[in-house]
Scaffold this active site. Structure first.
Site, short mmCIF file in Angstrom:
data_model
loop_
_atom_site.label_atom_id
_atom_site.label_comp_id
_atom_site.label_asym_id
_atom_site.label_seq_id
_atom_site.Cartn_x
_atom_site.Cartn_y
_atom_site.Cartn_z
N ASP A 62 39.51 49.35 43.52
CA ASP A 62 38.94 47.55 43.77
C ASP A 62 39.16 47.49 45.24
O ASP A 62 40.15 47.82 45.83
CB ASP A 62 39.88 46.99 42.63
CG ASP A 62 39.12 45.32 42.58
OD1 ASP A 62 38.06 45.37 42.65
OD2 ASP A 62 39.99 44.53 42.61
N GLU A 96 34.64 50.49 45.03
CA GLU A 96 33.97 48.96 44.53
C GLU A 96 33.70 48.47 46.31
O GLU A 96 34.66 48.11 46.80
CB GLU A 96 35.19 48.30 43.92
CG GLU A 96 34.71 46.98 43.49
CD GLU A 96 34.83 45.86 44.53
OE1 GLU A 96 33.81 45.35 45.24
OE2 GLU A 96 35.96 45.38 44.82
N ASP A 154 34.01 40.15 36.68
CA ASP A 154 33.98 38.93 37.41
C ASP A 154 32.56 38.08 37.40
O ASP A 154 32.67 36.68 37.50
CB ASP A 154 34.28 38.97 39.03
CG ASP A 154 35.59 39.19 39.26
OD1 ASP A 154 36.60 38.80 38.41
OD2 ASP A 154 35.96 40.00 40.27
#
Length: 495
Positions: free
Chosen positions: A295, A342, A395
């Site tokens: 991430d 990511e 998200d």
């Protein structure tokens, strides 16, 4: 049976994003129980070969696993009390009475009962496995258990504890271990139970051709065992206060940027110590997962640093990260690792170069594909094989929720691109679009597989309430749905 790890991203695959906490069941959150095994069966029946989760670490007061008190530990509420019956540590009637309460205190009471019985009468095989777990995981488990036990007593973040505990005075720690021996035993036991249950689920999924795909946040929470036990790794002053915090500048999700209030790393210190903390972290993730998403990958090239105490993330600056050196060290010390970068948000040529130099696939999100022109990198005609494509992430709104909220102009653009003539083609149209992409891995949130609206949204960035609580109904995973997706995956060469 799944093939070797090196094969994961070398052929066309499809998977589903679902956190175990969203599994159905009688308790307050999903558990690694029979529902998890039924979900693995559904994936296999439908032809999916990847199950992606959010981080498994303990959640914060809002339920978020991205602001955890430990990047090594697991969230205790994921433990299956159902599984404890098989160990002979809990009676089925006790589970029924407890789970009817529908609250975490009931789960904790069951876990305490199980631990007491484990100490009294556990089978020799379980005792041996427990001792092995304590020895192998001691490098993080002991600090985490002590942090959590003290935290439960002090009811305050570690940097507000009495100075001797805050600063890890050895005499104070010895006294705390003696005073909190029972709590420490409970915490160790719960982490052992999770580890054993997760390993069993992983074995079951792997045997059915399914890889487990984890999520590793780059930063850690200020109030965490990780920072308390190794303050020198972070930009923290002598009183335990942060001097710089991480975030991102204004982006798609927030006009003010996102202020994460998480400490930045002292990369020079970590480098001088061979990145040992990161090596341990990655080794632990490899024990849990076959594939790992990094991430906020761009933070390894440079991170957005904001002065501690700032109200927004608007005023900050990019500070250099460790770059390739860290990943070369990880591969040398922790072995070859199947990673995904990511790389969403503000991405520079330098970030792209780092990702490409490491040979990592990046990400594309179809909900981001239609707000500009034909050069938009998220549009499928601009994809390359070395990618993971999503309809949306945890998200984003669900694809149907997103669709219902966009402008008529954007809807016309989507319909024109898909060649669809009716709203009912979304989210199915974008699901098909993701599966048809040349990206080797296509990931669909379960909400999009089920065609859910915004009621199924997992998280809204920048908000503290109403997130992380979505759960699906077991009846939604029908044989017809599995058959339909198997046909789709076969059509697009992903099955």
């Amino acid at each position: 049976m799944v093939d070797g790890v090196a094969d994961i991203l070398q052929q066309r695959r499809a998977g589903v994003l679902l956190h175990p906490g969203s599994l159905p069941g009688p308790g307050p959150s999903g558990e690694i129980d029979s529902a998890a095994y039924r979900f693995a069966d559904f994936l296999a029946q439908a032809g999916f070969s990847v199950w992606q989760t959010l981080p498994l670490c303990p959640v914060d007061s809002t339920g978020s696993p991205y602001q955890s008190c430990s990047v090594f530990a697991a969230e205790p509420s994921l433990i299956s009390v159902e599984g404890l019956v098989q160990w002979g540590l809990v009676e089925a009637s006790e589970i029924t009475a407890t789970e009817r309460m529908g609250a975490k205190p009931g789960h904790r009471r069951t876990m305490h009962t199980a631990r007491v019985r484990f100490e009294r009468s556990a089978a020799p095989e379980l005792r041996t496995a427990y001792q092995r777990f304590l020895e192998e995981q001691a490098y993080w488990l002991e600090d985490y258990a002590l942090y959590q036990a003290i935290h439960d007593v002090e009811r305050a973040p570690w940097y507000e504890w009495p100075a001797a505990l805050r600063d890890r005075d050895q005499a104070a720690l010895v006294n705390a271990r003696e005073d909190l021996a029972d709590a420490l035993a409970q915490i160790r036991f719960e982490q052992f139970v999770f580890d054993r249950q997760w390993a069993a689920l992983k074995h079951y999924a792997n045997a059915r051709g399914i890889y487990l795909f984890g999520d590793l946040p780059i930063f850690v929470a200020h109030d965490s065992a990780d920072v308390w036990a190794a303050r020198e790794n972070f930009h923290i002053d002598e009183a335990g206060r942060m001097t710089q915090v991480a975030g991102v500048p204004p982006d798609y999700f927030s006009a003010d940027g996102q202020l994460w209030n998480m400490p930045l790393y002292r990369w020079d210190w970590l480098a001088s110590h061979g990145y040992s903390w990161w090596i341990q972290r990655m080794r632990r993730q490899r024990e849990l997962f076959d594939l790992i998403r990094i991430d906020h990958f761009r933070g390894f090239e440079s991170a957005w640093a904001v002065e501690a105490g700032a109200k927004t993330a608007i005023n900050g600056q990019w500070t250099p990260g460790p770059g390739r050196e860290l990943f070369d060290c990880l591969r040398e010390q922790a072995g070859d690792i199947a990673l995904v970068a990511e790389d969403l948000g503000f991405i520079t040529a330098e970030v792209d170069a780092l990702r490409d130099a490491l040979g990592l696939p990046g990400m594309r999100v179809l909900q981001f594909a239609f707000d500009s022109d034909a050069a938009n990198p998220h549009l499928p005609h601009n994809h390359v094989p070395q990618l993971v494509v999503y309809t949306g992430t945890h998200d984003n709104d669900t694809t149907l929720g997103w669709w219902l909220g966009v402008s008529d102009q954007l809807k016309s653009r989507v319909i024109g691109y898909l060649g669809a003539c009716a709203d009912m083609r979304v989210p199915e149209g974008l699901n098909r679009c993701a599966l048809a992409s040349v990206a080797r891995l296509a990931m669909l949130p379960l909400q999009d597989v089920l065609g859910l609206d915004s009621q199924g949204r997992m998280n809204t960035p920048g908000t503290a309430k109403g997130n992380w609580a979505w759960r699906f109904e077991q009846t939604a995973l029908t044989p017809e749905l599995a058959s339909r997706y198997r046909r789709l995956l076969e059509t697009y060469g992903r099955c």
